[in-house]
Write a protein that holds these residues in place. Structure first.
Motif, mmCIF file in Angstrom:
data_model
loop_
_atom_site.group_PDB
_atom_site.id
_atom_site.type_symbol
_atom_site.label_atom_id
_atom_site.label_comp_id
_atom_site.label_asym_id
_atom_site.label_seq_id
_atom_site.Cartn_x
_atom_site.Cartn_y
_atom_site.Cartn_z
ATOM 1 N N UNK A 115 0.832 -1.137 -0.091
ATOM 2 C CA UNK A 115 -0.040 -0.047 0.001
ATOM 3 C C UNK A 115 0.919 1.564 0.083
ATOM 4 N N UNK A 116 1.957 1.247 0.813
ATOM 5 C CA UNK A 116 2.718 2.378 0.906
ATOM 6 C C UNK A 116 3.445 2.682 -0.879
ATOM 7 N N UNK A 117 3.959 1.508 -1.352
ATOM 8 C CA UNK A 117 4.285 1.653 -2.906
ATOM 9 C C UNK A 117 3.291 2.329 -3.616
ATOM 10 N N UNK A 150 8.989 -6.294 -6.402
ATOM 11 C CA UNK A 150 8.435 -5.156 -6.456
ATOM 12 C C UNK A 150 6.956 -5.102 -6.466
ATOM 13 N N UNK A 151 6.488 -3.927 -6.349
ATOM 14 C CA UNK A 151 4.894 -3.893 -5.980
ATOM 15 C C UNK A 151 4.175 -3.657 -7.306
ATOM 16 N N UNK A 154 2.759 -0.600 -8.050
ATOM 17 C CA UNK A 154 3.401 0.493 -6.800
ATOM 18 C C UNK A 154 4.582 0.814 -7.731
ATOM 19 N N UNK A 155 5.783 0.480 -7.247
ATOM 20 C CA UNK A 155 7.145 0.844 -8.074
ATOM 21 C C UNK A 155 7.117 0.377 -9.157
ATOM 22 N N UNK A 156 6.288 -0.737 -9.544
ATOM 23 C CA UNK A 156 6.149 -1.249 -10.868
ATOM 24 C C UNK A 156 5.310 -0.549 -11.783
ATOM 25 N N UNK A 157 4.636 0.515 -11.371
ATOM 26 C CA UNK A 157 3.720 1.266 -12.199
ATOM 27 C C UNK A 157 4.607 2.675 -12.634
#
Length: 263
Positions: A115-117, A150-151, A154-157
């Motif tokens: 969720x943070x990511x 990775x998320x 998240x950082x994958x977006x």
């Protein structure tokens, strides 16, 4: 690897892509780690507007300090670099409170870390949208195509992935020629998503150097029966994570409906 040539190639690739996409520049989430430091420096070297974004959520002081030192160095050396600091702690706490339970377990902790990511991804795209810019990803080859560390969304977006074809040791090599602060070059890699001191190696169970070897072994057709001891242990970690995280690495599956069914 010829780090100078690789750095120049990536810088030109980024500039050409942004020009063709008709955007102004780049937005990069800067965490105080080597991947985001290298990525933001490469974006800065394009000469296009580059916005470095800090997004702390109960972040360790050491991570915040490294990020701020790196951003200050970039701003000193590149007039096209600016920065934004968005403290997402309160937003994260509000979200967490909405789903508050008395339970505390590994699955909940992992879900909150993701969720943070995702809060950070939303923030980066908001800033990118306001500035007609692209979100530059900071994932390396081991994370993005090896173990899927990775998320998703998240950082994958991201819009572009300038260092995703480089393994971690190659990213560190770029960091050296790009004069990334030594505090970042010497820091143990961490995603900083759990609000504690755990490193990537703590989470994965293997170092990036070990994972690079395992990735190459799979390409060479090695199997775990060919290995023993720690080498076999790491190989099994790599292959398990690579298999389990295919849902991140592969395109989203589409249920295709034939014309016969539609008629």
């Amino acid at each position: 690897m010829n780090s100078e040539k690789v750095a120049l190639y990536i810088v030109n690739w980024l500039k050409e892509y942004a020009t063709k996409a008709n955007v102004k520049g780049f937005v990069v989430g800067v965490s105080g780690g080597i991947d985001s430091a290298v990525t933001s420096t490469l974006c800065a070297k394009t000469g296009l507007p580059t916005i470095c974004v800090e997004m702390p959520i109960h972040q360790a002081v050491s991570q915040v300090t490294r990020a701020q030192d790196h951003i200050a160095q970039l701003k000193e050396n590149y007039s096209n670099v600016s920065d934004v600091r968005v403290d997402l702690t309160e937003s994260f706490e509000t979200f967490q409170t909405a789903f508050a339970t008395s339970e505390s377990n590994a699955l909940k902790d992992l879900t909150l870390a993701n969720t943070r990511a995702r809060l950070r991804m939303t923030t980066l795209y908001y800033i990118a949208g306001l500035n007609s810019s692209l979100v530059a990803g900071t994932g390396n080859k081991i994370e993005d195509f090896g173990v899927g560390f990775y998320t998703k969304y998240g950082d994958g977006g991201v819009d572009v992935s300038p260092i995703a074809d480089l393994v971690k040791s190659e990213v560190f090599a770029l960091g050296a020629v790009l004069n990334v602060p030594e505090s970042i070059q010497n820091a143990a890699p961490t995603d900083g998503l759990f609000g504690d001191s755990r490193t990537d190696e703590d989470q994965i169970g293997a170092s990036y150097d070990e994972l690079e070897i395992a990735m190459q072994q799979t390409k060479d057709g090695v199997t775990n029966t060919d290995l023993s001891g720690r080498e076999k242990e790491v190989f099994d970690i790599y292959t398990r994570l690579h298999r389990n995280n295919q849902h991140k690495m592969n395109p989203i599956p589409v249920c295709e409906i034939s014309e016969d069914l539609k008629n």
